[in-house]
Scaffold this motif. Structure first.
Motif, PDB file in Angstrom:
ATOM      1  N   ILE A   3      40.180  60.836   2.148  1.00 40.51           N
ATOM      2  CA  ILE A   3      39.942  59.877   1.069  1.00 40.51           C
ATOM      3  C   ILE A   3      41.134  58.934   0.924  1.00 40.51           C
ATOM      4  N   LEU A   6      41.229  56.519   3.882  1.00 39.62           N
ATOM      5  CA  LEU A   6      40.233  55.453   3.732  1.00 39.62           C
ATOM      6  C   LEU A   6      40.714  54.395   2.749  1.00 39.62           C
ATOM      7  N   ALA A   7      41.316  54.831   1.642  1.00 39.15           N
ATOM      8  CA  ALA A   7      41.845  53.878   0.656  1.00 39.15           C
ATOM      9  C   ALA A   7      42.929  53.007   1.283  1.00 39.15           C
TER      10      ALA A   7
END
Length: 378
Positions: A3, A6-7
């Motif tokens: 996560i 991806l950010a």
């Protein structure tokens, strides 16, 4: 961890893309370069993982699906001859020069032919994005490039099957060719008869966004079947997009799939290409990398450009088409991995080829920008 990665990828890709546009280059160039910076070779903020690779795969599949949705089928039919000239011209020149380069490097006969085939591969996923940014995707040039990419993929894969069968690999040439014939015949028949019916029926389900879901089902099934039969998944996704482009659902599918794709999956694909770059030991082979990179760029540019010229394009358009075919991208990476597995590439040569593929991919967007701008001014 995924996560957070991806950010990081999304925020840096958007900023790098914007900076690239401000500098007069396609946004995709900035996204490719920021991937190198983020990757283990520099900052190490993003590492290559299987999950990230799957995200990237979805990104390139959706990118080519969108390209199919934007394809004018009538124009595609009209540019068939030009696509054949470009595709074949972009294969013959790199194949022969690559073979001679292999012989010069004291590679064996089969290894030299494999090097030639590797340099003949094309992946237009990067070029598609550059064409979109320059509003050239729906032009005669853009349609010719997409058609040539399909031809390139099929011819190179069949030629590779020939080579591996002669080299003693466990390859049935008849099976390879038959699978591809069946895929294209089935893809056309299903696209003509089944796709419109499936979209119409599935969209009536009492659930949200069923039209988009049905379109993505078609896209992913086509991509899977293409890969299963030895054709690149991106070609299957592109054909799926073309099949849907002639239905009444085209507008809704395009708008929403583009939103999904460019919000997350496509930036991950572009950035992950840079992330996978490995520069360990590059100094020892810098001369070889430079020579092979020049061969990779010039042979594809010259071969495809001559094919476009023979098809009736002027020189500016021909060079723009040739530049779009230069990127080797994920298709060549897959072939290189296959060569390593089959002992047609040594480990050292594999490392060199990966950098050469990255170089050819990075130089493609600015080359296209240059030649297509010259075309507009002409």
């Amino acid at each position: 961890m995924l996560i957070l990665q991806l950010a990081i990828i999304i925020v840096t890709a958007k900023i790098a893309g914007s900076l690239s546009v401000r500098l007069g280059q396609p946004a995709v160039l900035g996204q490719l370069l920021i991937g190198i910076v983020l990757g283990p070779s520099f900052l190490g903020l993003v590492n290559e993982t299987e999950t990230l690779a799957e995200f990237s795969q979805i990104g390139v599949i959706l990118l080519m699906f969108i390209a199919g949705l934007e394809t004018d089928l009538d124009e595609f039919k009209r540019t068939g001859k030009a696509s054949a000239y470009v595709g074949l011209g972009g294969i013959v020149v790199p194949l022969l020069i690559g073979y001679l380069a292999g012989i010069t490097l004291n590679l064996g006969t089969f290894e030299s032919w494999f090097l030639g085939l590797l340099l003949s591969a094309t992946s237009v996923s990067i070029s598609v994005q550059a064409l979109k940014e320059m509003n050239q995707l729906q032009t005669r040039e853009g349609t010719t490039i997409l058609g040539a990419a399909v031809i390139d993929d099929v011819v190179v894969i069949i030629a590779l099957a020939f080579l591996m069968s002669f080299a003693g690999g466990d390859v049935s040439l008849t099976t390879v060719v038959l699978k591809k014939v069946l895929f294209f015949a089935g893809a056309i028949l299903i696209g003509w008869k089944l796709v419109p019916w499936f979209l119409k029926k599935f969209s009536t389900l009492k659930d949200s966004e069923t039209v988009i879901s049905s379109a993505l089902i078609i896209c992913f099934v086509y991509a899977f079947l293409a890969e299963y039969t030895g054709v690149a998944a991106i070609i299957g996704a592109y054909i799926a997009g073309v099949a849907i482009s002639v239905t009444n659902f085209k507008g809704e599918v395009f708008e929403k799939v583009e939103t999904i794709s460019y919000a997350i999956f496509v930036p991950v694909f572009f950035t992950s290409i840079g992330v996978t770059a490995q520069f360990a030991g590059i100094g020892e082979n810098l001369g070889l990398i430079t020579v092979l990179s020049l061969i990779a760029i010039m042979t594809k540019l010259v071969g495809a450009s001559l094919g476009a010229k023979w098809a009736g394009f002027n020189w500016n358009s021909s060079l723009g088409i040739g530049a779009a075919m230069v990127s080797r991208g994920e298709v060549a990476l897959i072939l290189a991995a296959l060569g390593l597995e089959s002992d047609l590439l040594s480990q050292d040569m594999f490392a060199v080829i990966v950098v050469v593929i990255l170089v050819s991919t990075i130089v493609t967007p600015p080359m296209m920008k240059w030649f297509f701008q010259s075309k507009s001014k002409a």
